[in-house]
Write a protein that holds these residues in place. Structure first.
Motif, PDB file in Angstrom:
ATOM      1  N   LEU A 114      -5.806  92.816  -7.437  1.00 24.50           N
ATOM      2  CA  LEU A 114      -5.487  93.689  -8.562  1.00 24.50           C
ATOM      3  C   LEU A 114      -5.596  95.151  -8.167  1.00 24.50           C
ATOM      4  CD1 LEU A 114      -7.548  91.903 -11.381  1.00 24.50           C
ATOM      5  CD2 LEU A 114      -5.144  91.545 -10.795  1.00 24.50           C
ATOM      6  N   GLU A 115      -4.683  95.932  -8.710  1.00 20.77           N
ATOM      7  CA  GLU A 115      -4.772  97.388  -8.617  1.00 20.77           C
ATOM      8  C   GLU A 115      -4.498  97.937 -10.009  1.00 20.77           C
ATOM      9  OE1 GLU A 115      -2.755 101.159  -6.243  1.00 20.77           O
ATOM     10  OE2 GLU A 115      -2.796  99.165  -5.313  1.00 20.77           O
ATOM     11  N   ILE A 116      -5.475  98.595 -10.609  1.00 19.25           N
ATOM     12  CA  ILE A 116      -5.421  98.968 -12.016  1.00 19.25           C
ATOM     13  C   ILE A 116      -5.595 100.470 -12.171  1.00 19.25           C
ATOM     14  CG2 ILE A 116      -6.657  98.786 -14.221  1.00 19.25           C
ATOM     15  CD1 ILE A 116      -7.234  95.858 -13.501  1.00 19.25           C
ATOM     16  N   GLU A 117      -4.774 101.034 -13.066  1.00 21.89           N
ATOM     17  CA  GLU A 117      -4.878 102.457 -13.381  1.00 21.89           C
ATOM     18  C   GLU A 117      -4.624 102.642 -14.875  1.00 21.89           C
ATOM     19  OE1 GLU A 117      -2.755 106.758 -12.276  1.00 21.89           O
ATOM     20  OE2 GLU A 117      -2.352 104.971 -11.059  1.00 21.89           O
ATOM     21  N   GLY A 118      -5.609 103.165 -15.590  1.00 24.33           N
ATOM     22  CA  GLY A 118      -5.457 103.406 -17.014  1.00 24.33           C
ATOM     23  C   GLY A 118      -6.417 102.578 -17.841  1.00 24.33           C
ATOM     24  N   GLY A 131       4.380  87.549  -4.609  1.00 24.92           N
ATOM     25  CA  GLY A 131       4.692  88.813  -3.969  1.00 24.92           C
ATOM     26  C   GLY A 131       4.006  89.957  -4.692  1.00 24.92           C
ATOM     27  N   VAL A 132       4.660  91.117  -4.700  1.00 29.16           N
ATOM     28  CA  VAL A 132       4.096  92.321  -5.311  1.00 29.16           C
ATOM     29  C   VAL A 132       4.748  92.533  -6.679  1.00 29.16           C
ATOM     30  CG1 VAL A 132       3.743  94.798  -5.092  1.00 29.16           C
ATOM     31  CG2 VAL A 132       3.719  93.349  -3.046  1.00 29.16           C
ATOM     32  N   SER A 133       3.940  92.552  -7.728  1.00 28.38           N
ATOM     33  CA  SER A 133       4.434  92.762  -9.093  1.00 28.38           C
ATOM     34  C   SER A 133       3.810  94.024  -9.656  1.00 28.38           C
ATOM     35  CB  SER A 133       4.088  91.560  -9.988  1.00 28.38           C
ATOM     36  OG  SER A 133       4.666  90.372  -9.483  1.00 28.38           O
ATOM     37  N   HIS A 188      -0.079  95.117  -9.768  1.00 29.10           N
ATOM     38  CA  HIS A 188      -0.340  96.542  -9.933  1.00 29.10           C
ATOM     39  C   HIS A 188      -0.081  96.885 -11.397  1.00 29.10           C
ATOM     40  CE1 HIS A 188      -0.213  97.533  -5.476  1.00 29.10           C
ATOM     41  NE2 HIS A 188       0.242  96.286  -5.519  1.00 29.10           N
ATOM     42  N   LEU A 189      -1.123  97.287 -12.124  1.00 29.88           N
ATOM     43  CA  LEU A 189      -1.032  97.501 -13.563  1.00 29.88           C
ATOM     44  C   LEU A 189      -1.374  98.951 -13.888  1.00 29.88           C
ATOM     45  CD1 LEU A 189      -3.003  94.281 -14.634  1.00 29.88           C
ATOM     46  CD2 LEU A 189      -0.522  94.505 -14.276  1.00 29.88           C
TER      47      LEU A 189
END
Length: 314
Positions: free
Chosen positions: A272-276, A248-250, A301-302
């Motif tokens: 992947l969705e990354i920010e930072g 699922g979505v983490s 999502h990180l």
């Protein structure tokens, strides 16, 4: 007054306080209580008495070495009520001059309760018999708590500064918080979980859950053998380390703390969705803002502040 005389005065004062404490708590007694009829609710408010729950053929409450007039065993309809008071100096009294006060509650085997409500202060609480209830609520202070075989629709717990252990727990809904104490969960199976940790430590040996949320302050969270759908976790200055399978979505967010994920499967299964900065997946660092072209069934999502996020998928 020289140092030796000052020391002598201090010692004499301490001894005097201990003696007064040993005499101030009154008479010690043994007592027992047998409820009648059907009991479907249990309410316990425990001060500094060591209390345990065991299985037997019928309900029975047995108290030993209790301070006189400091406790009540009562029944109100289908509710068994056990209360003990907390005396500020009683730990000195017990530790040096008396055997500890104890309470044993015997409950029938294979009985399901409507509600079990426990408020435990500085005494140790032990229930390894298997408690089944529609709703189970426990507030733990500085005493140590050990629970085993809990089955309930709703599990609500608050841990203060003591050690808290649940060896196995099955519930629909779990809402728990940990202050400065250490909490250890063995096997846990639930639909929904919300867990908040302050400066203490939280450990999971096995967790199977849906819609799981962790909020961490300065403490630590460590979990193994995870099978979780839709996890959300955020940390301030504490560290999170998780191992297992996420579907699922983490969503993971860190401030100055670190997050380490060791996940089952293949990287190709995840979007992947990354920010930072300081975010690494399978040894590869990504741009400060990155998003996969394709959205997969497994999503990570990180988001990182000054802390690090390290993900290993294999």
């Amino acid at each position: 007054m020289d140092k030796s005389r000052k020391l002598l005065v201090i010692v004499l004062v301490v001894i005097g306080v201990l003696i007064l404490a040993s005499d101030s708590t009154g008479k010690r007694v043994d007592d027992a209580f047998s409820p009648s009829g059907d009991i479907t609710n249990i309410q316990i408010e425990n001060g500094n008495v060591d209390l345990k729950i065991i299985e037997g053929d019928t309900f029975y409450v047995k108290g030993e070495n209790l301070e006189e007039n400091s406790y009540t065993f009562t029944q109100e309809g289908d509710t068994l009520i056990i209360k003990t008071d907390k005396n500020g100096l009683d730990f000195i009294h017990i530790g040096l001059f008396e055997n500890p006060a104890t309470l044993t509650l015997t409950i029938p085997r294979d009985l399901q309760f409507d509600t079990v409500t426990i408020k435990n202060d500085s005494g140790d609480f032990n229930a390894t018999t298997g408690l089944h209830a529609k709703q189970f609520s426990i507030i733990a202070g500085s005493g140590d708590v050990v629970l085993e075989g809990i089955k309930t629709e709703v599990f609500d717990s608050s841990v203060g500064s003591g050690d808290f252990e649940v060896k196995d727990l099955t519930a629909n809904d779990i809402d728990a918080s940990v202050g400065s104490g250490d909490a250890i969960f063995g096997y846990v199976e639930c639909e929904k979980m919300s867990m908040e940790v302050g400066s203490g430590e939280l450990t999971f040996k096995s967790l199977e859950a849906k819609d799981c949320e962790f909020v961490l302050g300065s403490g630590d969270i460590e979990g193994k053998n995870l099978q979780v759908v839709n996890m959300t976790a955020q940390t301030g200055s504490g560290d999170i380390e998780l191992k297992g399978e996420l579907t699922g979505v983490s969503k993971f967010t860190c401030g100055s703390g670190d997050i380490e994920l060791n996940l089952d499967g293949d990287l190709e299964e995840y979007s992947l969705e990354i920010e930072g900065s300081d975010i690494e997946v399978n040894g590869e660092e990504y741009d400060k803002k990155y998003k996969s072209d394709e959205t997969m069934d497994k999503q990570l999502h990180l988001k990182a502040g000054s802390g690090d996020i390290e993900v290993t998928i294999r």
